[in-house]
Scaffold this motif. Structure first.
Motif, PDB file in Angstrom:
ATOM      1  N   THR A 172       0.851  -1.194   0.000  1.00  9.10           N
ATOM      2  CA  THR A 172       0.000   0.000   0.000  1.00  9.10           C
ATOM      3  C   THR A 172       0.880   1.235   0.000  1.00  9.10           C
ATOM      4  O   THR A 172       1.691   1.424   0.914  1.00  9.10           O
ATOM      5  CB  THR A 172      -0.914   0.029   1.237  1.00  9.10           C
ATOM      6  OG1 THR A 172      -1.709  -1.164   1.279  1.00  9.10           O
ATOM      7  CG2 THR A 172      -1.837   1.242   1.197  1.00  9.10           C
ATOM      8  N   LEU A 173       0.734   2.066  -1.026  1.00 11.85           N
ATOM      9  CA  LEU A 173       1.509   3.293  -1.130  1.00 11.85           C
ATOM     10  C   LEU A 173       0.769   4.418  -0.418  1.00 11.85           C
ATOM     11  O   LEU A 173      -0.385   4.705  -0.733  1.00 11.85           O
ATOM     12  CB  LEU A 173       1.733   3.665  -2.593  1.00 11.85           C
ATOM     13  CG  LEU A 173       2.467   4.995  -2.841  1.00 11.85           C
ATOM     14  CD1 LEU A 173       3.917   4.889  -2.392  1.00 11.85           C
ATOM     15  CD2 LEU A 173       2.369   5.406  -4.307  1.00 11.85           C
ATOM     16  N   ILE A 174       1.424   5.057   0.561  1.00  6.81           N
ATOM     17  CA  ILE A 174       0.877   6.244   1.197  1.00  6.81           C
ATOM     18  C   ILE A 174       1.114   7.404   0.238  1.00  6.81           C
ATOM     19  O   ILE A 174       2.238   7.890   0.096  1.00  6.81           O
ATOM     20  CB  ILE A 174       1.536   6.505   2.560  1.00  6.81           C
ATOM     21  CG1 ILE A 174       1.268   5.325   3.504  1.00  6.81           C
ATOM     22  CG2 ILE A 174       0.996   7.800   3.172  1.00  6.81           C
ATOM     23  CD1 ILE A 174       1.995   5.434   4.838  1.00  6.81           C
ATOM     24  N   ASN A 175       0.049   7.819  -0.434  1.00  9.10           N
ATOM     25  CA  ASN A 175       0.174   8.764  -1.543  1.00  9.10           C
ATOM     26  C   ASN A 175       0.160  10.208  -1.074  1.00  9.10           C
ATOM     27  O   ASN A 175      -0.600  11.052  -1.549  1.00  9.10           O
ATOM     28  CB  ASN A 175      -0.949   8.528  -2.557  1.00  9.10           C
ATOM     29  CG  ASN A 175      -0.678   9.234  -3.876  1.00  9.10           C
ATOM     30  OD1 ASN A 175       0.472   9.404  -4.272  1.00  9.10           O
ATOM     31  ND2 ASN A 175      -1.737   9.664  -4.558  1.00  9.10           N
ATOM     32  N   ILE A 176       0.986  10.478  -0.083  1.00 13.50           N
ATOM     33  CA  ILE A 176       1.173  11.831   0.419  1.00 13.50           C
ATOM     34  C   ILE A 176       2.615  11.920   0.893  1.00 13.50           C
ATOM     35  O   ILE A 176       3.100  11.033   1.621  1.00 13.50           O
ATOM     36  CB  ILE A 176       0.172  12.153   1.553  1.00 13.50           C
ATOM     37  CG1 ILE A 176       0.319  13.586   2.017  1.00 13.50           C
ATOM     38  CG2 ILE A 176       0.270  11.191   2.700  1.00 13.50           C
ATOM     39  CD1 ILE A 176      -0.776  14.032   2.972  1.00 13.50           C
ATOM     40  N   ALA A 177       3.336  12.931   0.430  1.00 12.95           N
ATOM     41  CA  ALA A 177       4.755  13.062   0.761  1.00 12.95           C
ATOM     42  C   ALA A 177       4.914  13.680   2.139  1.00 12.95           C
ATOM     43  O   ALA A 177       4.309  14.706   2.448  1.00 12.95           O
ATOM     44  CB  ALA A 177       5.462  13.905  -0.291  1.00 12.95           C
ATOM     45  N   MET A 178       5.733  13.040   2.990  1.00 17.13           N
ATOM     46  CA  MET A 178       5.979  13.551   4.333  1.00 17.13           C
ATOM     47  C   MET A 178       7.458  13.453   4.656  1.00 17.13           C
ATOM     48  O   MET A 178       8.134  12.512   4.261  1.00 17.13           O
ATOM     49  CB  MET A 178       5.171  12.763   5.367  1.00 17.13           C
ATOM     50  CG  MET A 178       3.676  12.786   5.158  1.00 17.13           C
ATOM     51  SD  MET A 178       2.798  12.096   6.571  1.00 17.13           S
ATOM     52  CE  MET A 178       3.121  13.347   7.793  1.00 17.13           C
ATOM     53  N   THR A 179       7.958  14.433   5.396  1.00 17.43           N
ATOM     54  CA  THR A 179       9.333  14.378   5.879  1.00 17.43           C
ATOM     55  C   THR A 179       9.373  13.553   7.164  1.00 17.43           C
ATOM     56  O   THR A 179       8.347  13.333   7.820  1.00 17.43           O
ATOM     57  CB  THR A 179       9.874  15.781   6.168  1.00 17.43           C
ATOM     58  OG1 THR A 179       9.137  16.346   7.273  1.00 17.43           O
ATOM     59  CG2 THR A 179       9.723  16.694   4.946  1.00 17.43           C
ATOM     60  N   ASN A 180      10.572  13.123   7.527  1.00 16.36           N
ATOM     61  CA  ASN A 180      10.712  12.388   8.783  1.00 16.36           C
ATOM     62  C   ASN A 180      10.372  13.263   9.981  1.00 16.36           C
ATOM     63  O   ASN A 180       9.901  12.773  11.004  1.00 16.36           O
ATOM     64  CB  ASN A 180      12.129  11.832   8.905  1.00 16.36           C
ATOM     65  CG  ASN A 180      12.371  10.658   7.976  1.00 16.36           C
ATOM     66  OD1 ASN A 180      11.477  10.266   7.226  1.00 16.36           O
ATOM     67  ND2 ASN A 180      13.559  10.095   7.996  1.00 16.36           N
ATOM     68  N   GLN A 181      10.602  14.561   9.863  1.00 18.57           N
ATOM     69  CA  GLN A 181      10.239  15.467  10.951  1.00 18.57           C
ATOM     70  C   GLN A 181       8.722  15.533  11.110  1.00 18.57           C
ATOM     71  O   GLN A 181       8.205  15.566  12.242  1.00 18.57           O
ATOM     72  CB  GLN A 181      10.785  16.871  10.699  1.00 18.57           C
ATOM     73  CG  GLN A 181      10.501  17.855  11.829  1.00 18.57           C
ATOM     74  CD  GLN A 181      11.092  17.404  13.152  1.00 18.57           C
ATOM     75  OE1 GLN A 181      12.300  17.237  13.279  1.00 18.57           O
ATOM     76  NE2 GLN A 181      10.236  17.193  14.154  1.00 18.57           N
ATOM     77  N   GLU A 182       7.994  15.540  10.002  1.00 11.83           N
ATOM     78  CA  GLU A 182       6.539  15.545  10.084  1.00 11.83           C
ATOM     79  C   GLU A 182       6.027  14.260  10.713  1.00 11.83           C
ATOM     80  O   GLU A 182       5.095  14.288  11.536  1.00 11.83           O
ATOM     81  CB  GLU A 182       5.939  15.755   8.693  1.00 11.83           C
ATOM     82  CG  GLU A 182       6.094  17.181   8.186  1.00 11.83           C
ATOM     83  CD  GLU A 182       5.776  17.340   6.716  1.00 11.83           C
ATOM     84  OE1 GLU A 182       5.415  18.454   6.311  1.00 11.83           O
ATOM     85  OE2 GLU A 182       5.896  16.346   5.957  1.00 11.83           O
TER      86      GLU A 182
END
Length: 240
Positions: A172-182
């Motif tokens: 399952t692809l989480i289709n939202i880009a997130m940084t490790n800080q987020e």
């Protein structure tokens, strides 16, 4: 973070009746929102609630140690600020930051309360809906308190996949880009500890990360087993 519209079945207005949706539409006005601005801050007077028309809004709370705890990532048709209704001294319990520019429907709190009081059936419906929102909030806090930082990360990945997941042949692809800080802010953890936990998940081939900031969950059963997942319904186990 890029904008992405989740499936309509997961928006917080999906389970409302058409009559209640129509009321919210009639008494609302449209407002443009710009990236990195705030709809409201925790502790300020709560005069409005908002329905997201477009864009992306992050709802968060400051923990006792001053760290930011992200509670929700909201997109199309999600409501924010709703927990302030029917309060004697209404103040926002959380903060709402705009991650991607767009538009919101702005609803005056007093006008909404007056319309709900005039219709007991709609009042009961809205109260049940608000109670469901509180259950979601409490379940996220429970995951953080009972399962520690690692469990909070695993729970966050599961919730993100429920809200923004796209099924692929290998996971399952989480289709939202997130940084490790987020991601760290979802868990009141440090970016370094999230880096270590993600590296371990990659080593175990549970996840795969991409330069874009998106994450592919290859073995979601592993994450669920590690936190003793209670198989909550998807309307509770999501991030919106």
């Amino acid at each position: 973070m890029e904008a992405y519209v989740m499936p309509e079945s997961l928006s917080t207005t999906h389970f409302m009746s058409q009559e209640l949706k129509q009321l919210l539409n009639v008494i609302s006005t449209t407002k443009k929102i710009d990236k990195n601005t705030y709809l409201f801050h925790e502790g300020t007077i709560a005069d409005e609630i908002y329905i997201i028309k477009s864009g992306l809004v992050q709802v968060s709370k400051l923990a006792a140690d001053g760290k930011e705890l992200i509670i929700r990532i909201c997109s199309h048709d999600d409501i924010v600020g709703e927990l302030s209704l029917f309060s004697d001294d209404p103040k926002y319990l959380l903060s709402a930051k705009v991650l991607c520019s767009g538009e919101v429907y702005m609803i005056n709190k007093e006008e909404l309360e007056e319309n709900l009081i005039a219709n007991s059936r709609l009042t009961m419906e809205f109260m049940k809906w608000t109670s469901n929102q509180m259950r979601k909030f409490q379940s996220k806090i429970r995951d953080l308190l009972l399962n520690g930082k690692k469990g909070a990360l695993y729970s966050t990945l599961i919730r993100l996949s429920n809200s923004y997941g796209l099924e692929q042949d290998n996971g399952t692809l989480i289709n939202i880009a997130m940084t490790n800080q987020e991601l760290a802010n979802f868990c009141t953890a440090t970016r370094e500890s999230i880096n270590r936990m993600l590296s371990e998940l990659r080593r175990l081939e549970i996840i795969e990360t991409y330069p874009s900031g998106k994450i592919l969950i290859k073995d979601i059963a592993y994450l669920r087993n590690e936190i003793g997942c209670e198989e909550c319904p998807i309307e509770i186990c999501n991030i919106n």
